[in-house]
Design a protein around this motif. Structure first.
Motif, PDB file in Angstrom:
ATOM      1  N   VAL A 257      23.885  39.489  67.324  1.00 22.75           N
ATOM      2  CA  VAL A 257      23.976  38.058  67.402  1.00 22.75           C
ATOM      3  C   VAL A 257      22.802  37.774  68.035  1.00 22.75           C
ATOM      4  N   ALA A 258      21.935  38.293  69.067  1.00 26.86           N
ATOM      5  CA  ALA A 258      21.275  37.425  69.599  1.00 26.86           C
ATOM      6  C   ALA A 258      19.752  37.546  68.476  1.00 26.86           C
ATOM      7  N   ILE A 259      20.096  38.670  68.030  1.00 30.31           N
ATOM      8  CA  ILE A 259      18.499  38.682  66.724  1.00 30.31           C
ATOM      9  C   ILE A 259      19.105  37.446  66.007  1.00 30.31           C
ATOM     10  N   ALA A 260      20.305  37.131  65.188  1.00 30.79           N
ATOM     11  CA  ALA A 260      19.974  36.355  64.431  1.00 30.79           C
ATOM     12  C   ALA A 260      19.774  35.208  65.254  1.00 30.79           C
TER      13      ALA A 260
ATOM     14  N   ALA B 133      22.245  35.070  59.936  1.00 28.57           N
ATOM     15  CA  ALA B 133      22.748  36.616  59.823  1.00 28.57           C
ATOM     16  C   ALA B 133      22.984  37.629  59.134  1.00 28.57           C
ATOM     17  N   ARG B 134      22.435  37.298  58.208  1.00 27.87           N
ATOM     18  CA  ARG B 134      22.375  38.206  56.638  1.00 27.87           C
ATOM     19  C   ARG B 134      21.159  39.173  57.010  1.00 27.87           C
ATOM     20  N   ASN B 135      19.765  38.443  58.071  1.00 28.73           N
ATOM     21  CA  ASN B 135      18.742  39.561  58.201  1.00 28.73           C
ATOM     22  C   ASN B 135      18.963  39.957  59.382  1.00 28.73           C
ATOM     23  N   ALA B 136      20.243  39.864  60.457  1.00 28.44           N
ATOM     24  CA  ALA B 136      21.075  40.518  61.414  1.00 28.44           C
ATOM     25  C   ALA B 136      21.780  40.989  60.872  1.00 28.44           C
ATOM     26  N   ASN B 137      21.662  41.269  59.636  1.00 25.93           N
ATOM     27  CA  ASN B 137      22.804  42.295  58.965  1.00 25.93           C
ATOM     28  C   ASN B 137      24.245  41.916  60.011  1.00 25.93           C
ATOM     29  N   ILE B 138      24.248  40.571  60.199  1.00 25.02           N
ATOM     30  CA  ILE B 138      25.912  40.874  60.574  1.00 25.02           C
ATOM     31  C   ILE B 138      26.837  39.374  59.480  1.00 25.02           C
TER      32      ILE B 138
ATOM     33  N   LEU C  49      33.616  39.473  74.928  1.00 22.93           N
ATOM     34  CA  LEU C  49      34.103  40.406  75.208  1.00 22.93           C
ATOM     35  C   LEU C  49      34.712  41.328  73.753  1.00 22.93           C
ATOM     36  N   LYS C  50      34.850  40.061  72.913  1.00 24.59           N
ATOM     37  CA  LYS C  50      35.961  40.189  71.339  1.00 24.59           C
ATOM     38  C   LYS C  50      34.768  41.520  70.338  1.00 24.59           C
ATOM     39  N   LEU C  51      32.811  40.947  71.030  1.00 27.52           N
ATOM     40  CA  LEU C  51      32.584  41.515  69.647  1.00 27.52           C
ATOM     41  C   LEU C  51      31.781  43.213  70.148  1.00 27.52           C
ATOM     42  N   SER C  52      31.660  44.096  69.988  1.00 25.04           N
ATOM     43  CA  SER C  52      31.143  45.495  70.237  1.00 25.04           C
ATOM     44  C   SER C  52      29.618  45.609  70.923  1.00 25.04           C
ATOM     45  N   GLY C  53      29.447  46.147  71.532  1.00 25.76           N
ATOM     46  CA  GLY C  53      27.987  46.405  71.740  1.00 25.76           C
ATOM     47  C   GLY C  53      26.790  46.063  70.715  1.00 25.76           C
ATOM     48  N   GLY C  54      27.273  46.459  69.595  1.00 31.05           N
ATOM     49  CA  GLY C  54      25.787  46.767  68.667  1.00 31.05           C
ATOM     50  C   GLY C  54      26.006  45.233  67.621  1.00 31.05           C
ATOM     51  N   GLU C  55      27.712  44.134  68.052  1.00 37.22           N
ATOM     52  CA  GLU C  55      27.502  42.808  67.827  1.00 37.22           C
ATOM     53  C   GLU C  55      27.107  41.888  67.999  1.00 37.22           C
TER      54      GLU C  55
END
Length: 290
Positions: free
Chosen positions: A162-165, A127-132, A152-158
């Motif tokens: 999550v996908a990157i994490a 999560a840290r490396n994915a900046n989330i 739905l509760k997350l923005s496109g960037g968030e």
């Protein structure tokens, strides 16, 4: 029987070779790939661009073996992927799609989907490396916060973070970025590039790109047209060639100067398919189940 895929050195990525690959979708004569060859060295970045229907997504589907090639071979670290188990093949490839599939569960559950056996410490590092991580810790229930139906509760960037994490947790030698930032506005996209470089460091990248500005630094750019390689080279080489790629680059740069940065980039140049993310999402799910 099929053998396990052996990756020589997981810390340096794995090489990918397409050897005169031909593929036709059942019942469709024209669509598909009509004999393409290219090599991605371990740890390198290869971008694949082209108009809608040029064969970009087909390349990633064949790499995952959702379909078998009609002729030719695809090799990873010298091994024909048709002779290795699907589980070890798909376990070696991570994907960040255009539209990440999220479950109506906690953020912890959604990230851990990349590797069910991961420890809390590994989750936190990913999560840290994915900046989330900061975002997760700022939420009322932190890791236990539910993301809502389809996230739905997350923005496109968030969602993309999550996908990157997830992908970082899976720790594969090969990463496919399938239009990974094309649904984001350019400001969010720039913010996510940092997380993407954390993900792709030391791995082989195959980038299916919509916005050409994200692939300028590729070791090679492959321009597909009608299922064939139309142009191939670095950004510099293709600009000097002054062909299809250069034309699209100039069109996109011009558009970006005219478009308000808050607007979603909708240019229809070389890679102009803002298709819904259903195709790439199914790739992500299957790749992650392994």
């Amino acid at each position: 029987g099929a053998k396990a895929l052996q990756v020589k050195d997981k810390n340096c990525g794995a090489s990918i070779e397409f050897e005169n690959v031909v593929f036709q979708y059942p019942g469709e004569k024209t669509k598909g790939i009509h004999g393409i060859s290219f090599t991605c060295k371990a740890g390198s970045k290869t971008a694949i661009v082209g108009h809608t229907g040029a064969g970009k997504t087909t390349v990633s589907r064949l790499l995952f073996r959702f379909y078998n090639v009609t002729a030719g071979k695809i090799k990873i670290d010298g091994q024909d992927i048709s002779s290795v188990t699907q589980k070890t093949l798909r376990g070696s490839i991570g994907v960040v799609p255009q539209d990440t599939v999220l479950f109506n569960e906690s953020i912890r559950h959604n990230i851990r989907y990349g590797n069910q056996g991961a420890s809390d410490e590994e989750l936190e590092t990913a999560a840290r490396n994915a900046n989330i991580l900061e975002f997760i810790l700022s939420l009322g229930k932190q890791w236990e916060t539910h993301v809502g139906e389809r996230g739905l509760k997350l923005s496109g960037g968030e969602k993309q973070r999550v996908a990157i994490a997830r992908c970082l947790l899976k720790d594969p030698p090969i990463v496919v970025l399938d239009e990974a930032t094309s649904a984001l506005d350019s400001i969010t996209e720039m913010a996510i590039q940092n997380a993407l470089s954390n993900l792709t460091r030391g791995r082989t990248q195959l980038v299916i790109a919509h916005r050409l500005s994200t692939i300028q630094d590729s070791d090679q750019i492959i321009v597909l047209k009608d299922g064939l390689i139309h142009e191939k080279g670095t950004h510099q080489e293709l600009m000097q060639l002054d062909g299809e790629y250069a034309k699209s680059w100039n069109a996109q740069t011009k558009d970006e100067e005219e478009v308000d940065p808050e607007d979603k980039d909708t240019d229809e140049a070389i890679t102009g398919d803002n298709r819904s993310g259903t195709e790439s999402s199914s790739i992500e799910l299957t790749a992650k189940e392994q």
